[in-house]
Design a protein around this motif. Structure first.
Motif, mmCIF file in Angstrom:
data_model
loop_
_atom_site.group_PDB
_atom_site.id
_atom_site.type_symbol
_atom_site.label_atom_id
_atom_site.label_comp_id
_atom_site.label_asym_id
_atom_site.label_seq_id
_atom_site.Cartn_x
_atom_site.Cartn_y
_atom_site.Cartn_z
ATOM 1 N N VAL A 76 9.998 4.598 -5.829
ATOM 2 C CA VAL A 76 10.786 4.586 -4.266
ATOM 3 C C VAL A 76 9.789 2.847 -4.273
ATOM 4 O O VAL A 76 8.660 2.874 -3.840
ATOM 5 C CB VAL A 76 10.966 5.095 -3.150
ATOM 6 C CG1 VAL A 76 10.643 4.542 -1.515
ATOM 7 C CG2 VAL A 76 11.512 6.774 -3.630
ATOM 8 N N TYR A 79 4.806 4.881 -4.347
ATOM 9 C CA TYR A 79 5.547 4.255 -2.927
ATOM 10 C C TYR A 79 4.871 2.803 -2.900
ATOM 11 O O TYR A 79 3.843 2.913 -2.417
ATOM 12 C CB TYR A 79 5.345 5.700 -2.262
ATOM 13 C CG TYR A 79 6.685 5.517 -1.033
ATOM 14 C CD1 TYR A 79 7.426 4.565 -0.592
ATOM 15 C CD2 TYR A 79 5.453 4.029 0.453
ATOM 16 C CE1 TYR A 79 8.224 3.933 0.630
ATOM 17 C CE2 TYR A 79 5.872 4.085 1.268
ATOM 18 C CZ TYR A 79 7.165 4.035 1.261
ATOM 19 O OH TYR A 79 7.961 3.283 2.755
ATOM 20 N N ILE A 118 6.049 9.744 4.335
ATOM 21 C CA ILE A 118 6.015 9.186 3.085
ATOM 22 C C ILE A 118 4.862 9.759 2.923
ATOM 23 O O ILE A 118 4.135 9.721 1.602
ATOM 24 C CB ILE A 118 5.165 7.952 2.848
ATOM 25 C CG1 ILE A 118 4.364 7.302 3.746
ATOM 26 C CG2 ILE A 118 7.174 7.325 3.141
ATOM 27 C CD1 ILE A 118 4.320 5.964 3.216
ATOM 28 N N SER A 171 3.536 11.570 -0.900
ATOM 29 C CA SER A 171 3.924 10.429 -2.184
ATOM 30 C C SER A 171 2.439 10.619 -2.692
ATOM 31 O O SER A 171 1.150 10.460 -2.310
ATOM 32 C CB SER A 171 3.826 8.551 -1.874
ATOM 33 O OG SER A 171 5.043 8.750 -0.857
ATOM 34 N N ILE A 224 0.574 5.085 -3.352
ATOM 35 C CA ILE A 224 0.761 4.436 -2.571
ATOM 36 C C ILE A 224 0.138 2.953 -2.039
ATOM 37 O O ILE A 224 -0.830 2.649 -2.472
ATOM 38 C CB ILE A 224 0.588 5.378 -1.102
ATOM 39 C CG1 ILE A 224 1.347 6.450 -1.019
ATOM 40 C CG2 ILE A 224 1.531 4.296 0.376
ATOM 41 C CD1 ILE A 224 1.354 7.061 1.100
#
Length: 314
Positions: free
Chosen positions: A200, A256, A271, A274, A277
């Motif tokens: 994402v 992410y 988030i 995740s 990151i």
């Protein structure tokens, strides 16, 4: 004693959250049935019958369930609820509307947004935007639970030549007629859904009118879903269904990428699960860097085109 899992479909296929909810239902080590409802269910029921751990697939097929309405689904679940000691669904946008009404009419307090089930009746759920994990014991005779789908792995099909689960066609209560489906406007995309995507990339309000122009090329290269902060959505730069965070979609991708996102608590709540990151922000003191595995302090209007060019070369 048995468990009823409420399935969700996209009209034909089971949604990924149903597979994850089924995994959660295995925690009680009880027989598990799946309720599939709609009007064109051949593909969904076939997939459900082949899943490991499913005893029966209850099929509710009716014209008025082609576009399910909350009140009609509640009536459907209540018509079979007496057969079960546990009712479970994913904590999705639709089921968050369905489950409270079922619980109220059964005079049962539901436990929602569960991330861990400790059988027989103890649950872990986040509170205060995920900053606290609370452990709840529920002594009620009927357990009504919604689970955060991203906290559970998807259920897998049966191995070998095991027989498919039993198929049971159930009677569908007539529509209550309290609301009416008028229409929908759908945005079709070849990209994965936000809540199930492996990668994402999300942008903040600072991207402005260039939100799509800067993020789309990278998303295409990475086969990624696109997300946005609430501030970005409120400013009109991104659609509502792209919002990630406490009041948006909770995600747990493998990667992410946060672009121009400061890292407000409400966004981090969506988030924090995740795997990796990556943060890109011009402010070295942005809170997002405290939670990122990798950080780049740079002007995003320079960094993103450079990243796009590098990806295209590979």
């Amino acid at each position: 004693m048995s468990v009823l899992v409420l399935a969700e479909t996209d009209g034909k296929q089971l949604k990924p959250s149903t597979y994850q909810a089924l995994t959660a239902a295995q925690a009680w080590q009880l027989p598990v049935d799946i309720l599939v409802y709609g009007s064109e269910l051949d593909a969904a029921t076939t997939a459900a019958r082949q899943l490991n751990g499913v005893r029966r697939v209850l099929v509710a097929q009716a014209k008025h369930l082609q576009h399910p309405l909350v009140e009609d689904v509640q009536e459907l679940v209540l018509s079979v609820a007496s057969q079960y000691t546990h009712i479970l669904s994913a904590h999705s946008v639709f089921d968050k509307s369905v489950v409270p009404g079922i619980a109220a009419r059964l005079d049962i307090a539901p436990v929602t947004d569960v991330i861990e089930i400790r059988a027989p009746a103890t649950y872990v759920r986040p509170a205060y935007a995920g900053n606290i994990l609370s452990t709840i014991e529920n002594p009620q005779p009927l357990q009504i639970i919604t689970v955060r789908a991203t906290a559970f792995k998807p259920a897998a099909p049966r191995e070998g030549n095991g027989a498919d689960a039993e198929l049971v066609v159930i009677d569908v209560p007539p529509t209550r007629g309290l609301s009416q489906w008028i229409g929908e406007q759908l945005t079709h995309s070849d990209r994965p859904e936000l809540n199930t995507a492996r990668v994402v990339i999300a942008g903040g309000r600072s991207l402005g009118e260039q939100f799509d122009a800067l993020l789309n090329p990278i998303a295409e290269q990475l086969d990624a879903a696109i997300g946005a902060t609430r501030a970005c959505v409120d400013a009109g730069f991104a659609a509502n269904d792209l919002q990630v965070g406490q009041t948006g979609t909770i995600i747990a991708p493998e990667l992410y990428i946060a672009v121009g996102i400061s890292g407000a608590m409400q966004h981090l709540a969506g988030i924090k699960d995740s795997k990796i990151i990556v943060a890109i922000n011009h402010d070295p003191d942005a809170p997002i860097f405290k939670h990122a595995d990798y950080g780049l302090v740079a002007d995003l209007f320079t960094a993103l085109p450079e990243l796009t060019g590098a990806l295209q070369q590979h």
